[in-house]
Design an enzyme around this catalytic site. Structure first.
Site, PDB file in Angstrom:
ATOM      1  N   GLU A 235       0.830  -1.212   0.000  1.00  0.00           N
ATOM      2  CA  GLU A 235       0.000   0.000   0.000  1.00  0.00           C
ATOM      3  C   GLU A 235       0.862   1.259   0.000  1.00  0.00           C
ATOM      4  OE1 GLU A 235      -2.740  -0.699   3.320  1.00  0.00           O
ATOM      5  OE2 GLU A 235      -4.049  -1.811   1.965  1.00  0.00           O
ATOM      6  N   ASP A 314      -8.366  -9.145   3.985  1.00  0.00           N
ATOM      7  CA  ASP A 314      -8.056  -8.050   4.900  1.00  0.00           C
ATOM      8  C   ASP A 314      -9.148  -7.960   5.971  1.00  0.00           C
ATOM      9  OD1 ASP A 314      -7.054  -5.795   6.061  1.00  0.00           O
ATOM     10  OD2 ASP A 314      -7.542  -4.432   4.428  1.00  0.00           O
ATOM     11  N   GLU A 342     -12.498  -2.391  12.064  1.00  0.00           N
ATOM     12  CA  GLU A 342     -12.503  -1.648  10.800  1.00  0.00           C
ATOM     13  C   GLU A 342     -13.664  -2.057   9.892  1.00  0.00           C
ATOM     14  OE1 GLU A 342      -8.861  -1.959   8.610  1.00  0.00           O
ATOM     15  OE2 GLU A 342      -9.662  -0.873   6.890  1.00  0.00           O
TER      16      GLU A 342
HETATM   17  C1  GCV Z   1      -2.355   0.315   8.470  1.00  0.00           C
HETATM   18  C2  GCV Z   1      -6.020  -2.126   5.573  1.00  0.00           C
HETATM   19  C3  GCV Z   1      -6.408  -0.848   6.271  1.00  0.00           C
HETATM   20  C4  GCV Z   1      -5.251   0.117   6.367  1.00  0.00           C
HETATM   21  C5  GCV Z   1      -4.080  -0.596   7.055  1.00  0.00           C
HETATM   22  C6  GCV Z   1      -3.736  -1.842   6.242  1.00  0.00           C
HETATM   23  C7  GCV Z   1      -2.625  -2.666   6.889  1.00  0.00           C
HETATM   24  O1  GCV Z   1      -5.792  -1.885   4.213  1.00  0.00           O
HETATM   25  O2  GCV Z   1      -7.506  -0.273   5.618  1.00  0.00           O
HETATM   26  O3  GCV Z   1      -5.674   1.232   7.108  1.00  0.00           O
HETATM   27  O4  GCV Z   1      -2.970   0.238   7.188  1.00  0.00           O
HETATM   28  O5  GCV Z   1      -4.875  -2.661   6.156  1.00  0.00           O
HETATM   29  O6  GCV Z   1      -2.966  -3.631   7.568  1.00  0.00           O
HETATM   30  O7  GCV Z   1      -1.469  -2.356   6.721  1.00  0.00           O
END
Ligand code: GCV
Length: 608
Positions: A235, A314, A342
């Site tokens: 990411e 995720d 989340e």
């Molecule tokens: C810390 C998901 C979340 C992100 C997070 C990522 C990760 O994509 O939406 O906020 O980033 O996981 O676990 O690194």
């Protein structure tokens, strides 16, 4: 959360400097009628052995942390109304039982649903020592031993944890030490480039030297730092791929730097193509972790732990266990869970996770999984978790990380009992509600293994097409005939990453458990489920059931005698959950009705 603490004892004095001091203090206040003796045996480490002496004193043998964990085990037991055991021995199943905070230096918390950071403000470490002691106590009371305080997405200036913030970080580590909690820091893989090194190539000697010097400085300030946590090539974060290196090159270089100090590198495996083209049907995001790591099995240093999200996507409501956790037999692994809700209701909707975790733990092999980590659900709200009942996830995570064989009902009712001291009937009602909350949430959101029908980015509320033509690789491809992705050998081939017995279990839609059906298979709406219903009818039924269960949950919950301020907060969040459940039910059912044209057999309201 605070309620559970107040059952424990009086406020902790700041003068306690060792685990034994703390254990003595807690026992003297919680169980004053009994005398305790400690037998310090460093060889026992975190293990404790409790026995009765002839003089009736209770003896706790263990290393320093073991004595503390033994004390808390006795206190929990005692406060729950049980008599003190004459004999009890216990040791943790996982040696590292970690909490990963996603706290940013500006005081915000990524995916935080309970206020601002407990550790940072305005680019600096800034914390209330009293709350730090409370947090240490919360962790120790359920056996958690490592706390990573900063976000894996390391935004400037959290990098300064290794530099300017180091004295403050060392003072923080001092606060947590009596609780048997060691700190960990997330680091940015490209950090040497902020210090005049022109590259972060893990095979460049200047890079290794920089990390060695940095590790030496950090460990001289915090000798018992657990190590560094790294999110690389994920990411948008920097990583070894920039230099044509693989993740063993990157992790092993850092491991060499911390090795002289007994440090570890926790390296996350959340690596996938987040710029996917939805037209490309060959790339399947759940395959990504395996493709990036499986071939590296056996090449990681012994002080590297690969931290693998529990499922291949995720943190969705239901995902199969990640094939990496089953397949990398020659690598140290940690399973990563997410307490922060989340995708699971954002600490507005009730979602008790232990039933889900139990399913995952039951799938894990014994050998090489030595650690567990969980993304924190804490913030600086007065009650720490926003929703008072979300604290059950923190508490039960600790118990499960210690002993994955624990019965979920026992773990949840222990929290209910310690937190609210309800009558047995009310305790049972709340325990039942909590235990069923995950299944209810699953039904009204995206059941049958679908996932991802959530609003993009905020990840709360329904948006069935939100991710459909997007770049994140999370598609359901619903059309007028069918829904789901074929991940078997005839489809994307994801299922081939599993051992044979699991391949057999999931390959055939006739035998694949319903709960995972649309994760593994693309099926027509007319597909007959095992119970004889059609797939489309089952989608409608699950959503209506989820909503009805939420309405029932709301009625029951509001009859319980919660003290204030919990009562008001719980009632307010329950109203919001009801609204959310209705939105999900109406929008998802309407979405599928419009696509399929199939009417609900029971004639319930579905909007046109
Ligand atoms: C810390 C998901 C979340 C992100 C997070 C990522 C990760 O994509 O939406 O906020 O980033 O996981 O676990 O690194």
């Amino acid at each position: 959360m605070k309620a559970w603490l107040s059952r424990l004892t009086a406020d902790l004095p700041s003068s306690l400097t060792s685990c034994e001091d703390l254990a003595r203090f807690e026992l003297a206040h919680a169980i004053p009628s009994v005398s305790f003796e400690f037998q310090h045996d460093p060889a026992l480490g975190e293990e404790f052995r409790i026995s009765r002496k002839e003089n009736h004193a209770v003896c706790i043998a263990g290393g320093s942390a073991g004595i503390l964990y033994g004390a808390y085990a006795l206190i929990r037991n005692f406060l729950e109304g049980n008599s003190l055991p004459d004999h009890l021995e216990s040791s943790p199943r996982y040696s590292l039982r970690m909490i990963n905070c996603w706290d940013n230096a500006d005081g915000s918390v990524e995916r935080g649903y309970s206020g601002q950071s407990l550790f940072f403000q305005n680019g600096k470490l800034s914390y209330d020592p009293f709350r730090m002691r409370e947090l240490g106590r919360l962790m120790a009371s359920v056996g958690l031993n490592v706390l990573c305080i900063n976000n894996v997405n390391v935004h400037f200036p959290a990098q300064l944890l290794l530099e300017d913030m180091l004295p403050d970080a060392a003072a923080l580590a001092d606060l947590f030490r009596p609780f048997g909690v060691r700190l960990m820091f997330s680091v940015d893989f490209s950090q040497p480039m902020r210090h005049g090194i022109p590259t972060a190539d893990p095979l460049n000697p200047a890079v290794l030297s920089w990390w060695k010097e940095t590790a030496a400085r950090v460990y001289s300030a915090i000798p018992d730092l657990a190590g560094f946590l790294v999110k690389a090539d994920s990411e948008g974060r920097p990583g070894p791929f920039t230099y044509g290196r693989n993740h063993a090159d990157g992790a092993n270089m850092l491991a060499e730097a911390v090795r002289p100090f007994g440090g570890i590198i926790v390296w996350r495996c959340f690596v996938y193509n987040c710029r996917q083209d939805w037209r490309d049907t060959m790339t399947d995001r759940p395959k990504a972790a395996w493709e990036h790591y499986a071939f590296l099995d056996g090449t990681f240093a012994d002080n590297v732990i690969l931290q693998v999200k529990h499922g291949p996507f995720d943190f969705q409501v239901r995902e199969p266990v990640s094939p990496l956790l089953l397949g990398m037999k020659k690598t140290n692994l940690a399973m990563e869970l997410q307490l922060a809700q989340e995708y699971t209701g954002q600490q507005i909707d009730l979602y008790t996770m232990i039933p889900m975790w139990k399913e995952l733990f039951e799938e894990l092999p014994e050998e090489n999984i030595m650690s567990v980590a969980a993304v924190s659900n804490l913030g600086n709200d007065e009650n720490y978790t926003g929703h008072p009942l979300a604290a059950v996830n923190f508490y039960t995570y600790g118990l499960l990380a210690w002993n994955p064989a624990i019965d979920p009902r026992k773990a949840v009712s222990s929290w209910v009992n310690l937190t609210y001291a309800f009558s047995p009937e009310d305790e049972r009602t709340l325990t039942d509600l909590l235990l069923s909350s995950r299944r209810t949430y699953e039904k009204y959101t995206a059941p049958l293994g679908l996932g991802w029908m959530i609003t993009p980015h905020t990840h709360y509320g329904p948006n069935p097409s939100g991710y459909e033509y997007d770049l994140w690789g999370t598609y359901h491809k619903a059309d007028r005939n069918a829904v789901g992705i074929d991940r078997t050998a005839s489809g994307t081939g994801y299922l081939l990453q599993y051992p044979d017995d699991l391949q057999r279990k999931y390959a055939d839609p006739e035998t694949c458990p319903d709960l995972y059906l649309l994760f593994y298979h693309r099926l027509p709406y007319s597909f007959r489920m095992k119970d004889g219903r059609t797939l489309i009818q089952r989608i409608y039924d699950d959503h209506f059931e989820g909503l009805a269960e939420t309405e029932k949950m709301s009625r029951l919950l509001l009859t319980l005698p919660f003290p204030e301020p919990d009562k008001t907060v719980i009632s307010d969040r329950m109203q919001r959950q009801l609204h959310n459940a209705k939105e999900w039910c109406d929008i998802i059912n309407t979405f599928f009705h419009r696509l399929s044209g199939a009417d609900d057999l029971h004639g319930r309201v579905i909007y046109e």
